[in-house]
Design a protein around this motif. Structure first.
Motif, PDB file in Angstrom:
ATOM      1  N   MET A  19       0.822  -1.210   0.000  1.00  0.00           N
ATOM      2  CA  MET A  19       0.000   0.000   0.000  1.00  0.00           C
ATOM      3  C   MET A  19       0.857   1.261   0.000  1.00  0.00           C
ATOM      4  N   ASN A  20       2.013   1.215   0.684  1.00  0.00           N
ATOM      5  CA  ASN A  20       2.936   2.353   0.622  1.00  0.00           C
ATOM      6  C   ASN A  20       3.374   2.600  -0.824  1.00  0.00           C
ATOM      7  N   LYS A  21       3.646   1.501  -1.524  1.00  0.00           N
ATOM      8  CA  LYS A  21       4.063   1.615  -2.924  1.00  0.00           C
ATOM      9  C   LYS A  21       2.928   2.164  -3.782  1.00  0.00           C
ATOM     10  N   TYR A 392      11.193   1.832  -6.616  1.00  0.00           N
ATOM     11  CA  TYR A 392      10.574   2.609  -5.547  1.00  0.00           C
ATOM     12  C   TYR A 392      11.631   3.296  -4.691  1.00  0.00           C
ATOM     13  N   PRO A 393      11.495   4.592  -4.419  1.00  0.00           N
ATOM     14  CA  PRO A 393      12.405   5.259  -3.485  1.00  0.00           C
ATOM     15  C   PRO A 393      12.217   4.695  -2.075  1.00  0.00           C
ATOM     16  N   VAL A 397       8.646   3.585   0.478  1.00  0.00           N
ATOM     17  CA  VAL A 397       8.309   2.238   0.948  1.00  0.00           C
ATOM     18  C   VAL A 397       8.293   2.166   2.470  1.00  0.00           C
ATOM     19  N   ASN A 398       9.230   2.850   3.105  1.00  0.00           N
ATOM     20  CA  ASN A 398       9.338   2.799   4.560  1.00  0.00           C
ATOM     21  C   ASN A 398       8.345   3.770   5.184  1.00  0.00           C
ATOM     22  N   ALA A 399       7.395   3.252   5.932  1.00  0.00           N
ATOM     23  CA  ALA A 399       6.371   4.102   6.527  1.00  0.00           C
ATOM     24  C   ALA A 399       6.896   4.797   7.775  1.00  0.00           C
ATOM     25  N   THR A 400       7.229   4.015   8.800  1.00  0.00           N
ATOM     26  CA  THR A 400       7.729   4.583  10.053  1.00  0.00           C
ATOM     27  C   THR A 400       9.205   4.940   9.915  1.00  0.00           C
ATOM     28  N   GLN A 401       9.562   6.159  10.341  1.00  0.00           N
ATOM     29  CA  GLN A 401      10.958   6.599  10.253  1.00  0.00           C
ATOM     30  C   GLN A 401      11.766   6.254  11.493  1.00  0.00           C
ATOM     31  N   TYR A 444      11.110  -6.235  15.506  1.00  0.00           N
ATOM     32  CA  TYR A 444       9.948  -5.515  14.985  1.00  0.00           C
ATOM     33  C   TYR A 444      10.405  -4.384  14.067  1.00  0.00           C
ATOM     34  N   ALA A 445      11.419  -3.638  14.502  1.00  0.00           N
ATOM     35  CA  ALA A 445      11.946  -2.541  13.690  1.00  0.00           C
ATOM     36  C   ALA A 445      12.508  -3.064  12.367  1.00  0.00           C
ATOM     37  N   ASN A 446      13.216  -4.177  12.423  1.00  0.00           N
ATOM     38  CA  ASN A 446      13.785  -4.756  11.197  1.00  0.00           C
ATOM     39  C   ASN A 446      12.695  -5.239  10.239  1.00  0.00           C
ATOM     40  N   SER A 447      11.661  -5.877  10.797  1.00  0.00           N
ATOM     41  CA  SER A 447      10.600  -6.426   9.948  1.00  0.00           C
ATOM     42  C   SER A 447       9.832  -5.326   9.215  1.00  0.00           C
ATOM     43  N   LYS A 448       9.778  -4.132   9.803  1.00  0.00           N
ATOM     44  CA  LYS A 448       9.071  -3.009   9.179  1.00  0.00           C
ATOM     45  C   LYS A 448      10.020  -2.067   8.440  1.00  0.00           C
TER      46      LYS A 448
END
Length: 489
Positions: A19-21, A392-393, A397-401, A444-448
């Motif tokens: 969905m981010n994409k 994709y930049p 793709v990465n939602a949470t920073q 969790y951080a790695n998976s996202k």
């Protein structure tokens, strides 16, 4: 045994990353549309079937999803109304004699009817009798309906864009779905060819932003009409365009076979070959067409329009190739002038954008004399192309920073104050809700694919700072809330 759950063929689920994409695609197209002065509208997924039927040609009509009220055979009809409608249809076709032996009434049990009558009623419904609504096949016909219904509220020329799903009862295959999004832009109420020029600039800008190399193909239905005239088959223009539009998919021999099936003679087919296979530069093709179509006023008009669009775009210096392609026909009946199609150069997939000029579409809804031209980006195919080319930049793709690690009640209370400042600065951030083991939180951080984490312990709280960790390099440093914001902005 548990029932196997599934979704209908030709549809898809999308994960958060997907969905981010997709939102990156929609947002990019939306931004470019806005640059050119287009405004957004939306129309219902359901349209009256009468609105949709007859607008897409015979083949398009077969792909309409027709639905019944309330999603059942009988919907909200009383049985009396339903049977009256069905029996009238069956009598007209000479199907039914036994209906006189039945007295129909509201809420009548279908199972009490004669078996033949019951089967006939169900058969008629399945074949479309009683179906009054359909899922939209595209966004152009609903837009034409919108223009007619709201003509007293809008200013012409009206430039609108629309990003919504459409449905087609097609055979699912790679790159072809039953439910998919279109991203349309149309201008109605203007005959100017500058509209066509700007739409091609939009196409060029969008795919340049995506980093996708494309070929923009252009043709004109007036040219195709002229060709049909000079080969002596003017009344077969629809059959000719539908057939040659399949050239890339089924090859020349099969196109010729389909033309013969439609009653087009071998002499006419022979005359057609060198025209649809015309090669050379755009300028050379236009010169040849002027000679070939010298006896067709309509054909020459199409050549003139194409020449203006191509020469204007050449002076504007598009980033992508634009080609006059006489095999481009776009099988939809409502196109009357310039037609467009976009092919990706580095991925084997069908067209990823299409469109054209339609002069008569609003006329069928009672508003004549309103010309329109539009394009439609196929978001689902663009999604597949960007995936295959990995374009994709990262930020898309990465939602949470940044993720704040949870070490306990006191640490969370401190972290929440910093977190509020970070979010106020527009940085996408979250805190792990449970004081779980460090390994679980970092996993969790790695998976996202979260690029940074913040750690807050006793030392950090005493200094009024936080530890910022770069998940890619492993580097850690002590920073203030303001320094954290500056790092992530």
């Amino acid at each position: 045994m548990a029932t196997k759950i599934s979704i209908p063929k030709g549809t898809r689920d999308f994960s958060p990353i997907e969905m981010n994409k997709r939102n990156y695609i929609f947002d990019t197209i939306r931004e470019v549309y806005s640059l050119y002065g287009f405004q957004q509208i939306e129309t219902p997924a359901l349209e009256q079937l009468s609105t949709l039927m007859g607008k897409y040609g015979e083949e398009g009509d077969k792909l309409l999803f027709k639905i019944l009220d309330s999603g059942s055979y009988f919907g909200d009809f009383s049985y009396e109304q339903l049977f009256s409608q069905l029996i009238k249809e069956s009598l007209r076709k000479g199907y039914l004699k036994i209906y006189k032996n039945h007295k129909f009434k509201s809420n009548m049990d279908l199972n009490t009817l004669d078996q033949k009558l019951r089967a006939l009623i169900i058969d008629l419904i399945q074949r479309g009798v009683g179906r009054e609504k359909g899922l939209r096949y595209d966004l152009t016909v609903p837009f034409a309906r919108y223009v007619v219904m709201h003509r007293d509220e809008i200013t012409f020329p009206f430039k609108r864009y629309q990003i919504q799903p459409v449905w087609r009862a097609d055979r699912p295959q790679k790159g072809r779905y039953r439910e998919f999004y279109q991203c349309d832009a149309d201008v109605v109420g203007s005959d100017s060819l500058l509209n066509e020029v700007e739409l091609m600039q939009i196409v060029d800008t969008v795919f340049t932003r995506f980093g996708i190399r494309v070929c923009i193909k252009i043709n004109n239905r007036k040219i195709l009409t002229g060709i049909a005239e000079i080969i002596g088959e003017a009344d077969k223009i629809v059959d000719i365009t539908v057939a040659i539009d399949k050239l890339d998919k089924i090859g020349l021999d099969n196109v010729n076979a389909e033309l013969r099936e439609k009653g087009i003679g071998d002499e006419a087919i022979a005359k057609l070959q060198p025209i649809i296979l015309l090669s050379g530069t755009n300028e050379e093709k236009l010169v040849t067409l002027k000679e070939v179509l010298a006896d067709s006023e309509t054909g020459l008009k199409g050549v003139e329009e194409s020449e203006f669009i191509l020469s204007t775009l050449k002076n504007l210096g598009l980033k992508n190739e634009i080609e006059l392609d006489l095999t481009l026909a776009r099988g939809l009946n409502y196109y009357t002038g310039a037609i467009f199609e976009v092919k990706a150069l580095d991925v084997q997939i069908g067209s990823i954008t299409g469109g054209g000029r339609y002069d008569n579409l609003t006329g069928v809804f009672g508003l004549s004399g309103v010309s329109g031209v539009g394009i439609s980006f196929g978001a689902d195919r663009i999604f597949d192309v960007l995936n295959q080319l990995d374009l994709y930049p990262k930020e898309a793709v990465n939602a949470t920073q940044v993720l704040f690690i949870n070490f306990g009640e006191k640490e969370v209370a401190f972290s929440m104050q910093v977190l509020a400042q970070v979010r106020a600065a527009g940085i996408r951030a979250e805190i792990f809700p449970d004081a779980s083991k460090m390994k679980k939180q970092m996993g969790y951080a790695n998976s996202k694919n979260i690029p940074f984490v913040v750690l807050v312990g006793e030392n950090e709280m005493n200094e009024g700072k936080v530890t910022l960790k770069n998940m890619e390099t492993g580097e850690q440093r002590l920073v203030t809330a303001q320094e954290l914001i500056e790092e992530l902005c």
